[in-house]
Design a protein around this motif. Structure first.
Motif, PDB file in Angstrom:
ATOM      1  N   THR A  19     -11.944 -22.339 -79.201  1.00 49.40           N
ATOM      2  CA  THR A  19     -10.606 -21.315 -79.149  1.00 49.40           C
ATOM      3  C   THR A  19      -9.596 -21.738 -78.354  1.00 49.40           C
ATOM      4  OG1 THR A  19     -11.587 -20.070 -77.475  1.00 49.40           O
ATOM      5  CG2 THR A  19     -12.296 -19.227 -79.496  1.00 49.40           C
ATOM      6  N   TYR A  20      -8.407 -21.324 -78.438  1.00 47.15           N
ATOM      7  CA  TYR A  20      -7.129 -21.836 -77.581  1.00 47.15           C
ATOM      8  C   TYR A  20      -7.451 -21.643 -76.039  1.00 47.15           C
ATOM      9  CZ  TYR A  20      -2.428 -22.326 -75.915  1.00 47.15           C
ATOM     10  OH  TYR A  20      -1.392 -22.591 -75.151  1.00 47.15           O
ATOM     11  N   ASP A  21      -8.098 -20.687 -75.571  1.00 44.97           N
ATOM     12  CA  ASP A  21      -8.447 -20.350 -74.225  1.00 44.97           C
ATOM     13  C   ASP A  21      -9.585 -21.509 -73.790  1.00 44.97           C
ATOM     14  OD1 ASP A  21      -6.861 -18.437 -73.817  1.00 44.97           O
ATOM     15  OD2 ASP A  21      -8.358 -16.778 -74.086  1.00 44.97           O
ATOM     16  N   ARG A  22     -10.613 -21.941 -74.649  1.00 45.48           N
ATOM     17  CA  ARG A  22     -11.726 -22.854 -74.453  1.00 45.48           C
ATOM     18  C   ARG A  22     -10.801 -24.086 -74.515  1.00 45.48           C
ATOM     19  NH1 ARG A  22     -16.264 -21.013 -72.145  1.00 45.48           N
ATOM     20  NH2 ARG A  22     -16.805 -19.275 -73.133  1.00 45.48           N
ATOM     21  N   PHE A  23      -9.928 -24.346 -75.244  1.00 48.69           N
ATOM     22  CA  PHE A  23      -9.247 -25.804 -75.351  1.00 48.69           C
ATOM     23  C   PHE A  23      -8.581 -26.022 -73.740  1.00 48.69           C
ATOM     24  CE2 PHE A  23      -5.417 -28.378 -76.012  1.00 48.69           C
ATOM     25  CZ  PHE A  23      -5.974 -29.526 -76.850  1.00 48.69           C
ATOM     26  N   ASN A  24      -8.034 -24.926 -73.468  1.00 44.17           N
ATOM     27  CA  ASN A  24      -7.204 -25.094 -72.295  1.00 44.17           C
ATOM     28  C   ASN A  24      -8.228 -25.329 -70.876  1.00 44.17           C
ATOM     29  OD1 ASN A  24      -4.593 -24.860 -73.217  1.00 44.17           O
ATOM     30  ND2 ASN A  24      -4.724 -22.599 -72.981  1.00 44.17           N
ATOM     31  N   GLN A  25      -9.239 -24.782 -70.987  1.00 40.32           N
ATOM     32  CA  GLN A  25     -10.358 -24.874 -70.131  1.00 40.32           C
ATOM     33  C   GLN A  25     -10.882 -26.507 -70.151  1.00 40.32           C
ATOM     34  OE1 GLN A  25     -13.611 -22.054 -70.663  1.00 40.32           O
ATOM     35  NE2 GLN A  25     -12.198 -20.153 -69.977  1.00 40.32           N
ATOM     36  N   LEU A  26     -11.076 -27.212 -71.529  1.00 38.92           N
ATOM     37  CA  LEU A  26     -11.545 -28.229 -71.409  1.00 38.92           C
ATOM     38  C   LEU A  26     -10.355 -29.400 -71.120  1.00 38.92           C
ATOM     39  CD1 LEU A  26     -13.750 -29.931 -72.692  1.00 38.92           C
ATOM     40  CD2 LEU A  26     -12.350 -30.078 -74.950  1.00 38.92           C
ATOM     41  N   CYS A  27      -9.236 -29.138 -71.097  1.00 41.75           N
ATOM     42  CA  CYS A  27      -7.920 -29.832 -70.621  1.00 41.75           C
ATOM     43  C   CYS A  27      -8.303 -29.821 -69.062  1.00 41.75           C
ATOM     44  CB  CYS A  27      -6.723 -29.422 -70.968  1.00 41.75           C
ATOM     45  SG  CYS A  27      -6.414 -29.513 -72.598  1.00 41.75           S
ATOM     46  N   THR A  28      -8.411 -28.841 -68.518  1.00 48.22           N
ATOM     47  CA  THR A  28      -8.734 -28.563 -66.992  1.00 48.22           C
ATOM     48  C   THR A  28      -9.856 -29.436 -66.584  1.00 48.22           C
ATOM     49  OG1 THR A  28      -7.818 -26.489 -67.004  1.00 48.22           O
ATOM     50  CG2 THR A  28      -9.066 -27.047 -65.087  1.00 48.22           C
ATOM     51  N   ILE A  29     -10.995 -29.595 -67.151  1.00 48.67           N
ATOM     52  CA  ILE A  29     -11.985 -30.251 -67.058  1.00 48.67           C
ATOM     53  C   ILE A  29     -11.616 -31.724 -66.922  1.00 48.67           C
ATOM     54  CG2 ILE A  29     -14.407 -31.069 -67.820  1.00 48.67           C
ATOM     55  CD1 ILE A  29     -14.893 -28.173 -68.732  1.00 48.67           C
ATOM     56  N   PHE A  30     -10.858 -32.336 -68.048  1.00 47.77           N
ATOM     57  CA  PHE A  30     -10.444 -33.747 -68.090  1.00 47.77           C
ATOM     58  C   PHE A  30      -9.275 -33.994 -67.054  1.00 47.77           C
ATOM     59  CE2 PHE A  30     -12.968 -33.256 -72.101  1.00 47.77           C
ATOM     60  CZ  PHE A  30     -13.842 -34.192 -71.860  1.00 47.77           C
ATOM     61  N   GLY A  31      -8.570 -33.308 -66.384  1.00 47.73           N
ATOM     62  CA  GLY A  31      -7.637 -33.556 -65.627  1.00 47.73           C
ATOM     63  C   GLY A  31      -6.245 -33.365 -66.498  1.00 47.73           C
ATOM     64  N   ILE A  32      -6.250 -32.571 -67.651  1.00 49.87           N
ATOM     65  CA  ILE A  32      -5.202 -32.669 -68.440  1.00 49.87           C
ATOM     66  C   ILE A  32      -4.350 -31.354 -68.093  1.00 49.87           C
ATOM     67  CG2 ILE A  32      -4.152 -32.893 -70.916  1.00 49.87           C
ATOM     68  CD1 ILE A  32      -6.538 -34.399 -71.423  1.00 49.87           C
ATOM     69  N   PRO A  33      -2.974 -31.607 -68.251  1.00 50.07           N
ATOM     70  CA  PRO A  33      -2.478 -30.051 -68.159  1.00 50.07           C
ATOM     71  C   PRO A  33      -2.714 -29.010 -69.206  1.00 50.07           C
ATOM     72  CG  PRO A  33      -0.788 -31.818 -68.171  1.00 50.07           C
ATOM     73  CD  PRO A  33      -1.919 -32.545 -68.468  1.00 50.07           C
ATOM     74  N   ASN A  34      -3.185 -28.133 -68.598  1.00 47.64           N
ATOM     75  CA  ASN A  34      -3.730 -26.687 -69.376  1.00 47.64           C
ATOM     76  C   ASN A  34      -2.604 -25.910 -69.806  1.00 47.64           C
ATOM     77  OD1 ASN A  34      -3.164 -25.559 -67.026  1.00 47.64           O
ATOM     78  ND2 ASN A  34      -5.351 -25.003 -66.608  1.00 47.64           N
ATOM     79  N   ASP A  35      -1.488 -26.221 -69.735  1.00 46.76           N
ATOM     80  CA  ASP A  35      -0.455 -25.183 -70.125  1.00 46.76           C
ATOM     81  C   ASP A  35       0.799 -26.175 -70.944  1.00 46.76           C
ATOM     82  OD1 ASP A  35       1.817 -23.567 -70.352  1.00 46.76           O
ATOM     83  OD2 ASP A  35       1.119 -22.207 -68.678  1.00 46.76           O
ATOM     84  N   PRO A  36       1.138 -26.118 -72.018  1.00 49.28           N
ATOM     85  CA  PRO A  36       2.282 -26.679 -72.611  1.00 49.28           C
ATOM     86  C   PRO A  36       3.670 -26.592 -72.001  1.00 49.28           C
ATOM     87  CG  PRO A  36       1.907 -24.443 -73.773  1.00 49.28           C
ATOM     88  CD  PRO A  36       0.952 -24.660 -72.788  1.00 49.28           C
ATOM     89  N   HIS A  37       3.762 -25.728 -71.012  1.00 48.46           N
ATOM     90  CA  HIS A  37       5.138 -25.559 -70.366  1.00 48.46           C
ATOM     91  C   HIS A  37       5.127 -26.157 -69.077  1.00 48.46           C
ATOM     92  CE1 HIS A  37       5.640 -22.580 -73.363  1.00 48.46           C
ATOM     93  NE2 HIS A  37       4.467 -21.962 -72.910  1.00 48.46           N
TER      94      HIS A  37
END
Length: 278
Positions: A216-234
């Motif tokens: 889901t969109y929220d899970r995708f953003n959590q995964l970005c946080t785990i990999f050190g990737i910005p979790n917000d497009p803004h």
């Protein structure tokens, strides 16, 4: 799932294809729990009465359509919708019904037989009715006269109508200017556009992001946080240069957020590389 725009008096609705002419898409409201400040900014920009749009009204069914963003979608430069012009009294009554302003009351004073004027304890000035002697609707009270100001009332009504028309024109002009800026930005960024999680999330196909990636969109953003990737497009994105064996490729760099999306699409559905390249 029905999607309706919460912005001002916008009529974009996924149930009515005519309201989606020009490729209108919907973007979900920021969640109050995780992005409270941004959510409050969106609520303010939408220009709706507090009783109709507030933090308690925001849920997964609250959207703003692409008509109200400068670039047709939230971007780091313009993350919020443009400010809506305050709507007129007539439009507010259509939206939720605001109370009409109270009418002016007539002033009354009664004279007794001796010619003196009686007054109440709460009034410092005498109030007087002036009743038209030629009126046949109701006989005048003894010593009372009814005061009428038809010219002043007519001028007040004209001013109200002009103010309502002025506010309506300002609102229409604001929507047109937003649409023009969106189209300009869309033309200038057409060659630079890339697939993003937000485009899949706002797709009219239900759960398109979850189908493509398994998240889901929220899970995708959590995964970005785990990999050190910005979790917000803004927020500021991390762009990584891409190396090719050929020199005729137009995409010189791509945000890590988009790269992770392509990896998940490949792992989830074994997407063909040409499809991903397109």
């Amino acid at each position: 799932m029905v999607k309706r725009c919460a912005y001002g008096v916008c009529k974009s609705d996924s149930r009515y294809p005519k309201s989606l002419a020009g490729g209108v898409v919907f973007f979900p409201f920021p969640k109050p729990k995780t992005q409270q400040e941004r959510c409050l900014r969106w609520i303010k920009q939408c220009g709706r009465p507090h009783s109709q749009l507030n933090v308690t009204k925001i849920n997964k069914h609250a959207y703003v359509c692409s008509k109200h963003f400068v670039n047709g979608q939230p971007t780091p430069e313009y993350p919020d919708p443009v400010l809506a012009v305050q709507v007129s009294n007539q439009t507010r009554e259509q939206l939720g019904g605001c109370r009409k302003p109270p009418q002016k009351r007539c002033r009354l004073s009664v004279q007794d037989a001796s010619g003196s004027t009686s007054s109440t304890d709460d009034a410092d000035e005498t109030q007087q009715y002036i009743v038209d002697s030629e009126s046949t609707e109701q006989p005048p009270l003894p010593g009372c006269q009814l005061e009428r100001e038809p010219e002043e009332e007519q001028s007040t009504e004209k001013e109200k109508k002009l103010e309502e028309e002025n506010n309506n024109m300002k609102l229409k002009l604001s929507l047109k200017e937003t649409e023009i800026e969106r189209l300009k930005a869309q033309i200038s960024t057409l060659k630079k556009k890339t697939l993003t999680p937000e485009l899949l999330e706002s797709s009219e196909i239900p759960k398109m992001l979850e189908y493509s990636t398994g998240f889901t969109y929220d899970r995708f953003n959590q995964l970005c946080t785990i990999f050190g990737i910005p979790n917000d497009p803004h927020t500021t994105q991390i762009n990584v240069p891409l190396n090719y064996k050929r020199n005729d490729w137009q995409v010189a760099e791509m945000p890590l957020r988009s790269q992770l999306l392509f990896v998940l699409m490949k792992l989830r559905n074994n997407e063909d590389l040409k499809n991903l390249a397109f």
